[in-house]
Structure formats: C-alpha cells, structure tokens
Design a protein around this motif. Structure first.
Motif, short mmCIF file in Angstrom:
data_model
loop_
_atom_site.label_atom_id
_atom_site.label_comp_id
_atom_site.label_asym_id
_atom_site.label_seq_id
_atom_site.Cartn_x
_atom_site.Cartn_y
_atom_site.Cartn_z
N ALA A 75 0.83 -1.21 0.00
CA ALA A 75 0.00 0.00 0.00
C ALA A 75 0.87 1.26 0.00
CB ALA A 75 -0.91 -0.01 1.22
N GLN A 76 1.96 1.23 0.76
CA GLN A 76 2.83 2.40 0.80
C GLN A 76 3.47 2.65 -0.56
OE1 GLN A 76 6.29 2.19 3.36
NE2 GLN A 76 6.44 4.42 3.53
N LYS A 77 3.86 1.59 -1.22
CA LYS A 77 4.45 1.71 -2.55
C LYS A 77 3.45 2.31 -3.53
CE LYS A 77 6.93 -0.95 -6.09
NZ LYS A 77 7.43 -2.29 -6.47
N ARG A 78 2.20 1.86 -3.42
CA ARG A 78 1.13 2.36 -4.29
C ARG A 78 0.89 3.86 -4.06
NH1 ARG A 78 -2.29 3.39 -8.40
NH2 ARG A 78 -4.37 3.94 -7.67
N VAL A 79 0.83 4.27 -2.82
CA VAL A 79 0.58 5.68 -2.48
C VAL A 79 1.77 6.55 -2.89
CG1 VAL A 79 0.32 7.28 -0.54
CG2 VAL A 79 -1.10 5.23 -0.67
#
Length: 223
Positions: free
Chosen positions: A185-189
């Motif tokens: 999720a952090q990579k996506r954001v």
C-alpha cells in the motif's frame, strides 16, 4: 489528521483562488485586454495565495516541531526549520525523494496536498515510515491496527485509494503484524504522489516563488 482550524477561510475557496492564479492568464487569451484594475486584483490574489502558503507552512512546521520531543525544548519551534535557498529548492525538482528528505520541502508538499484535499496520502506514507522503525512487538501491533483504522478500512477517516485485494491482505497481515504489513500500500501511495501530486506541486505558484532569487517577502518566516 493534524488538529487545528485553518488560518485563512475555507480550503475550497483557497483551492479555487490557487487555480485562478495558476490559470487566470490563459482564460482571457483571445478576449479583451485586462484593465489596470483587473491586473491589480490579480496581483492582490497572488499575494494572498503566497501569504496563505506561508501561514500553512508555519502551521505544519510547528506541528512537526512539536512531535520532535528531543529538540523542541532546546530551540524555538520555528528555528528548527529555515526557508531553503533557491538552489536548495530547485533540487526538489530533480527527484521526489529529494523533496521528501527535506523537512521544509516535506511540509510545503503536505500543505499543497491539503489544498488539493488529498493530505491523507502523505500522512499514510509518514505513518508507514514511522511504523517500519518500530522495534517493540507490542507497539508494532498497536500501530498496525491504528494505521488500518485510520487509513485502510472502509469509511476510514483518512481512507486512501488502494485496491480491495490489497486492503484484504493488510487486514489479514495485521493479525500478526510485521514491518512489511503496509509495504504494498505504501508503494502504491508513493507512486500516486510521485506521478500526480508531485508534478503539480513543482508547477505551483508557491514552489516557483521559492526557486526565485528574490525572497517572497522580508517578513520573518517564523517570528
């Protein structure tokens, strides 16, 4: 989301003013010449926007300073951060990481995201950075649940825009929390901010002013 009321009117009006200043010159192309009064009004709006950015930055820098328990008592809160030189500000355009690594740049970017109503993205990214540094297993679990409640679950107060599959994976992983619970999720954001918000920030009126050789005003950045 950080507590405290906005210092200058509603965000919607500020965002509208910001867009008006950004694009106002193009809207009248092919039409009548603007009068001196209209030019003066545009200049006044521009100064208002820049002043508002300075106020936002002061708010976020103070908030960041308050979270720094080791330094906040030794130095004045506003003195922990200094307006960057034009050369330093220009470095932020070379890479997104350059911007995030600079405390003033990070606060400026956060203020920009707030004006675009997507501050939850940088708040989630920062929460994940803090989460990955957590050593205590007990704190890791409690922080994981808080991040999930704040940013991931449906109708969360700061819900981020990620796919359903990633949300489900996180919900399962936080039962036995590890430092990689939120990695996907952090990579996506991060990618979302880098490809969308970051380019708009570099084109913003405030960032362009920071890159100029002449400071915005002679007023103190923090009194």
């Amino acid at each position: 989301r950080a507590a405290g009321a906005e210092p200058h009117g509603s965000l919607a009006m500020q965002s509208a003013l910001f867009l008006a200043v950004q694009h106002g010159g193009r809207m009248e192309r092919g039409g009548r010449r603007r009068s001196d009064a209209e030019e003066a009004e545009k200049g006044r709006m521009k100064r208002t926007i820049i002043k508002d950015w300075k106020t936002r930055l002061s708010y976020f820098l103070q908030n960041s300073s308050n979270s720094n328990k080791r330094k906040s008592k030794k130095a004045g809160k506003h003195r922990n951060y200094f307006r960057p030189s034009p050369e330093e500000a220009q470095l932020w355009s070379e890479a997104f990481d350059e911007l995030l690594a600079n405390k003033y740049g990070l606060a400026a970017f956060r203020a920009f995201l707030k004006s675009e109503f997507c501050e939850e993205n940088i708040e989630f990214w920062l929460a994940c950075e803090d989460f990955k540094k957590t050593k205590s297993p007990q704190k890791l679990t409690s922080k994981a649940k808080k991040i999930y409640n704040d940013f991931i679950e449906k109708e969360a107060p700061k819900e981020i825009n990620i796919d359903f599959q990633t949300k489900n994976m996180i919900a399962q992983n936080i039962q036995e929390a590890t430092h990689t619970c939120f990695s996907a999720a952090q990579k996506r954001v991060y990618s979302l901010m880098e490809n969308n918000s970051y380019p708009r920030f570099l084109e913003s009126e405030f960032y362009q002013e920071l890159c100029k050789k002449t400071p915005i005003t002679r007023e103190a950045q923090g009194t």
